[in-house]
Design an enzyme around this catalytic site. Structure first.
Site: not given
Ligand code: MTE
Ligand code: LUZ
Ligand code: MOS
Length: 736
Positions: A222, A304, A338, A434, A503, A690
């Site tokens: 997360f 962001r 974020f 970003t 992201a 997200e």
């Molecule tokens: N879903 C689960 N089950 N567990 C996680 O830790 N992280 C979230 C989202 N969904 C998360 C989740 C966050 S903060 C991000 S950025 C995205 O999953 C990352 O995975 P993706 O880029 O493959 O979508």
């Molecule tokens: N991490 C990052 C992020 O380094 N740049 C981003 O723009 C971003 N956005 C969402 C989640 N993590």
């Molecule tokens: Mo998610 S806050 O970009 O790990």
């Protein structure tokens, strides 16, 4: 299509870092951390701890062979405190012992004397003292100062949103095992294997090739393990390198809650101007971000926030300024959204205040000002393929918002102690890091001699289903059954220089790379057609024959591929550019019900129309939307982080800190927009991780709507979260 990972998780067969059986001689560590928020370390004596039973070594900053520095964007974060401490929970010394119990038992034997220094915990107070992580940044569009005079209505106010604990099920953990020729292998629960590799190499004074990082999977990240997995991995690596023995480090829940950073609390001042028709003409907003003691990802998060300052709306004249303020709290960090949710919350508060002033429905102002193609974001990017209006209209119709409103009105007229409230929450979220450089990924695909396939890529599985998405995608691209494809653990020796899985780009970037690698292999198999040929068992036999024939002809059956998102970039000197490949849109209808006697409430229903593109895995995406909304509702309602006057976390377990559970989660109906192509996305898919978090913001305003049914005259400050205590006091406490 189901998520094969879910089966493993449900059966308890999924293997986390904590499930890796460590070598027999593995050592364990306990940390000595600062008890003061800001102090000079006057004296530090570890000799008594060294004499404790089972203790093998105690390390402090002086023992670090390389650099005592793990700051990534800004080098302002030491691994072990040196001279001063800057937050309660900052690591000072590392006790290494034969067992975790022995290491912990020795903690009190480390003598630390502090000379207290003044501490600040509030972002605005830090700002007033000039305590900034970097100079404030401003995004601007049009002529905001000149625009006010043309406004028929101008409202001004303040909005505050709180921190949030990640509450991943798996606490921070690392296992470091020495390798031959020097070097170390780290198993780390991190979203950023290359980040951990770089940090550990820096701490040890080694080249990166001496540090291998493998990530099996995370029990949730997360964002909490995007940057903050590094500290624990580096501590384990330090001890393992110094002692030549394996070292394991795992935080207990309360340690994790106390020592790691959270979502950034924000405070903001806003001013919104509207013309006589309710069109937004001018918006000025100043964000004060509580960064905590070090930069961590705060500057990226702040950026962001600025990108999402106007959220789902077009405003021709904008000035958005944001300051990242250094306080004496643990460094706050990435958390789903974020910085964008914090910005969207302020925008919605401004709209709510304007609606109240004008005596109209907020929904009327929201609808009137929704983004559409041809508009421009304050950072200069044109709005393209905008789905804001379609999502809005479909949701209003599908969930019969007019009927719901009437139902709420009747309910509230008939009930004395229960009142309902309704809110609409559009979403617009930019996809891409970003920081443009991070938008790249690697894949390595091996077709083995029997036709089975191994896929490695930069993506870390954290429960979001990216492994299943990669598996399905490779199978589909090669035209073979999913059972023939295995996705390997993320490992720095297989894919290098990885961005964090973050992201929401994990599936997007890595999927593109996996697809390219598969296509490279297909080019070398002229007899195989992924889309045609025999079906069923015969098909697999044909594939296997093509593969073994290719091998006999000495064809390369492995491919490596790299993908970099095209067409994006941002100029930070002008604060203009095209930072995002595309935007995700959506719209939620949130119904809340408040018990006015108790201050308790529930979210009765959430209906969502989500712009998910052409999904790579519809069930996974549904789970992401549902999980995101519930996490967002938790942030806006239940979850309250509190520190005492000395900067010590009070809400340091899941009894004192309430997170959503199955009883809290409302019935959620999710409808994916259809048709919904997305040319810049992988096979027209859209990132999903997200954006749904932001739907939860509707929960704040649904509760506010219900509260106003009790006390229509009251003006409560815009302060999230609406905990039960706050709801109770809002109804029964002093009049605001
Ligand atoms: N879903 C689960 N089950 N567990 C996680 O830790 N992280 C979230 C989202 N969904 C998360 C989740 C966050 S903060 C991000 S950025 C995205 O999953 C990352 O995975 P993706 O880029 O493959 O979508
Ligand atoms: N991490 C990052 C992020 O380094 N740049 C981003 O723009 C971003 N956005 C969402 C989640 N993590
Ligand atoms: Mo998610 S806050 O970009 O790990």
């Amino acid at each position: 299509m189901s998520n094969a990972d879910t089966v493993l998780l449900a059966r308890g067969e999924a293997r986390f870092v904590g499930d890796i059986v460590p070598p027999l001689d593995t050592l364990h560590v306990a940390l000595v951390v600062s008890e003061q928020a800001h102090a000079r370390l006057a004296w530090l004596d570890v000799s008594a701890a060294l004499a404790c039973p089972g203790v093998v070594a105690v390390f402090t900053a002086a023992d670090i062979p390389g650099q005592n520095q793990i700051g990534n964007i800004i080098p302002d974060e030491v691994l072990l405190a040196e001279g001063e401490v800057h937050y309660v929970g900052q690591a000072i010394a590392l006790i290494v012992a034969e067992s975790a119990a022995a290491a912990r038992a020795a903690r009190n034997s480390v003598a630390v004397a502090y000379e207290p220094l003044p501490a600040v915990f509030d972002a605005r107070a830090a700002y007033a003292q000039g305590e900034l992580i970097q100079p404030p940044r401003t995004f601007a569009l049009g002529e905001v100062d000149a625009a006010w005079q043309y406004c028929a209505t101008v409202v001004q106010g303040r909005a505050d949103s709180g921190a949030q604990e990640h509450a991943y099920l798996e606490t921070q953990v690392a296992l470091a095992v020495p390798r031959e020729q020097g070097g170390i292998k780290l198993w780390s629960a991190t979203q950023s294997p290359s980040g951990v590799q770089r940090a550990a190499a820096g701490v040890l004074g080694w080249p990166m090739h001496a540090v291998q990082v493998e990530v099996p999977r995370l029990g949730g990240g997360f964002g909490g393990k995007e940057e903050q997995g590094a500290l624990w991995a580096c501590l384990a690596a330090l001890a393992a390198a110094k002692l030549g023995r394996a070292v394991r480090l795992e935080l207990e829940r309360e340690e994790d809650m106390r020592w790691t950073g959270k979502r950034h609390p924000y405070s903001a001042d806003f001013k919104l101007g509207l013309d006589a028709d309710g069109r937004f003409l001018a918006y000025e907003v100043r964000f004060f971000q509580n960064a905590g003691a070090t930069a961590d990802l705060s500057t990226a998060i702040l950026e962001r926030t600025l990108f999402h300052a106007t959220h789902s709306y077009y405003i021709p004249n904008v000035r958005a300024t944001a300051a990242s303020c250094r306080t004496h709290l643990p460094p706050n960090t990435a958390f789903r959204g974020f910085g964008a949710p914090q910005a969207a919350f302020v925008m919605e508060c401004a709209i709510d205040l304007a609606a109240r002033r004008l005596g109209v429905d907020a929904a009327m102002l929201q609808a009137r000002n929704l983004l559409q193609d041809g508009d421009v974001f304050p950072y200069g990017m044109a709005v393209e393929q905008c789905r804001a209006r379609r999502c809005w209209d479909e949701a209003v119709q599908r969930y019969d918002v007019a009927g719901l409103r009437e139902q709420v009105r009747r309910f509230n007229a008939a009930q004395r102690w229960l009142k309902q409230g309704l809110a609409l929450m559009p979403v617009c979220f930019g996809i891409s890091f970003t920081n443009t450089a991070l938008n790249q990924a690697q894949a390595l695909v091996h077709v083995y001699g029997d036709g089975s396939v191994g896929v490695s890529c930069s993506a870390v599985e954290m429960g979001q289903g990216v492994r299943q998405k990669m598996r399905a995608l490779a199978a589909r691209t090669l035209g073979i059954p999913e059972t023939q494809v295995r996705v390997e653990n993320t490992d720095t020796t297989r894919t290098a220089n990885m961005p964090p899985t973050a992201a929401s780009t994990g599936a997007d970037l890595n999927g593109q790379a996996v697809r390219l690698a598969c296509l490279h292999i297909l080019e070398r198999l002229p007899d195989w057609s992924p889309a045609a040929g025999p079906e069923g068992e015969q098909r697999l036999a044909h594939w296997q024959a093509c593969v073994s024939d290719a091998w006999a002809r000495r064809v390369n059956l492995s491919a490596q591929a790299h993908y970099a998102t095209p067409g994006i970039g941002f100029d930070r000197t002008r604060e203009q550019g095209r930072p995002f490949a595309y935007h995700v849109y959506g719209m939620a209808v949130v119904l809340a019900e408040v018990d006015g006697l108790r201050g308790t409430y529930r979210f009765a229903r959430v209906g969502i129309v989500h712009d998910g593109g052409v999904s790579l895995a519809p069930l996974i995406d549904l789970g992401q939307v549902e999980g995101g909304v519930v996490q967002g509702l938790g942030w806006m309602a239940l979850e309250e982080i509190r520190y005492d006057a000395h900067g010590r976390l009070l809400t340091d377990n899941l009894g004192r800190y309430k997170i959503p559970d199955i009883h809290f989660a409302p019935p959620i109906d999710v409808h994916f927009l259809d048709p919904a192509d997305n040319p810049p996305g992988l096979l027209h898919s859209k990132a999903v991780g997200e954006p749904p978090f932001l739907y939860g913001i509707g929960g704040y305003f649904a509760l506010l709507d219900a509260l106003r049914a009790f006390r229509p005259e009251a003006d409560w400050p815009y302060e999230a979260p609406w905990t039960t205590e706050k709801v109770f006091m809002a109804l029964h406490g002093e009049r605001p």
